[in-house]
Design a protein around this motif. Structure first.
Motif, PDB file in Angstrom:
ATOM      1  N   ASN A  86      12.788 -38.369 -29.606  1.00  0.00           N
ATOM      2  CA  ASN A  86      13.595 -38.773 -30.762  1.00  0.00           C
ATOM      3  C   ASN A  86      13.141 -40.114 -31.337  1.00  0.00           C
ATOM      4  N   GLY A 190      22.063 -28.476 -26.859  1.00  0.00           N
ATOM      5  CA  GLY A 190      20.821 -27.753 -27.124  1.00  0.00           C
ATOM      6  C   GLY A 190      21.010 -26.402 -27.774  1.00  0.00           C
ATOM      7  N   THR A 193      24.794 -27.653 -31.083  1.00  0.00           N
ATOM      8  CA  THR A 193      24.587 -28.757 -32.020  1.00  0.00           C
ATOM      9  C   THR A 193      23.211 -28.703 -32.669  1.00  0.00           C
ATOM     10  N   THR A 194      22.171 -28.562 -31.859  1.00  0.00           N
ATOM     11  CA  THR A 194      20.813 -28.533 -32.409  1.00  0.00           C
ATOM     12  C   THR A 194      20.625 -27.362 -33.366  1.00  0.00           C
TER      13      THR A 194
END
Length: 247
Positions: A86, A190, A193-194
């Motif tokens: 990130n 994972g 949300t992603t």
């Protein structure tokens, strides 16, 4: 955080994103990590400027594995497994904005406020070190492939709903904490949300809502404002809090 700093007339030079998560491990994620290790490219993840083509652009510090106490949150923090990945994206955004003096950015996982919290942060450090050792040799990779989750496997639907993500990003200017942005989302980071992130970005692209940018860009450059509003509509919450300069 950058917007709040601009509005109040100061510059952020240090930003740390503290994670609290409950999440499951996907077999595909493990397979990706093992493939990178097999190709000998895993070390590139720890280069904060891996996405910066200009070799003269200021280089960020390497990720730190040591536990650290955050006085604003009054809790200990350790390394976060996705931090290096990130960080590279955040620095790519700063490069595309034309920042000549980019802020230092780091991501860490948040633990408790006492001796237990410090021990938990140390344990996170040891766990990541052990994972690097396992994936760094052929025998360890074979064991991980055999006993770890397989591609397509991951937490079931009930677990995905129970899991969550909460991030608190603290921005400092001249060593003084000035702003905190809190983002929360219910559901597995994972697998819920992603996926929401990717879906909202895909719909914005399909609708032609991106800014006038081309090439290898990032969400904060292509959708600096509208993406936040879309994520709020999708059930995520954002809160900006101005901090005392004595924090």
């Amino acid at each position: 955080a950058l917007k709040a700093a601009t509005e109040d007339g100061y510059r952020l030079d240090d930003i740390v994103h503290y994670y609290q998560i409950r999440a499951g491990l996907n077999g595909g994620t493990l397979a990706s990590a093992l493939a990178m290790a097999e190709q000998g490219s895993g070390g590139e993840l720890y280069n904060p400027n891996v996405l910066i083509p200009d070799r003269k652009w200021p280089r960020g510090p390497l990720p730190s594995m040591r536990p650290r106490y955050e006085p604003v949150l009054k809790r200990w923090a350790g390394p976060f497994v996705m931090g290096p990945v990130n960080t590279a994206v955040v620095r790519r955004s700063a490069y595309l904005r034309g920042d000549e003096q980019p802020f230092i950015y780091e991501e860490r996982q948040l633990f408790g406020d006492s001796v237990k919290g410090h021990l938990e942060a140390q344990a996170a450090k040891l766990a990541l070190t052990a994972f690097a050792a396992i994936t760094g040799n052929p025998v360890g990779r074979q064991l991980a492939k055999r006993f770890g989750p397989q591609p397509g496997q991951g937490p079931d639907a009930e677990k995905r709903k129970e899991n969550f993500y909460k991030g608190r990003l603290i921005g400092r200017s001249e060593d003084q904490a000035r702003v905190m942005v809190t983002m929360e989302a219910q559901g597995d980071p994972g697998n819920e949300t992603t996926i929401t992130f990717a879906s909202e970005i895909a719909m914005l692209l399909a609708a032609g809502q991106q800014k006038d940018v081309t090439g290898f860009t990032s969400p904060s450059i292509a959708f600096p404002e509208i993406l936040i509003e879309r994520l709020k509509e999708a059930g995520m919450s954002f809160q900006v809090e101005k901090l005392s300069t004595s924090s």
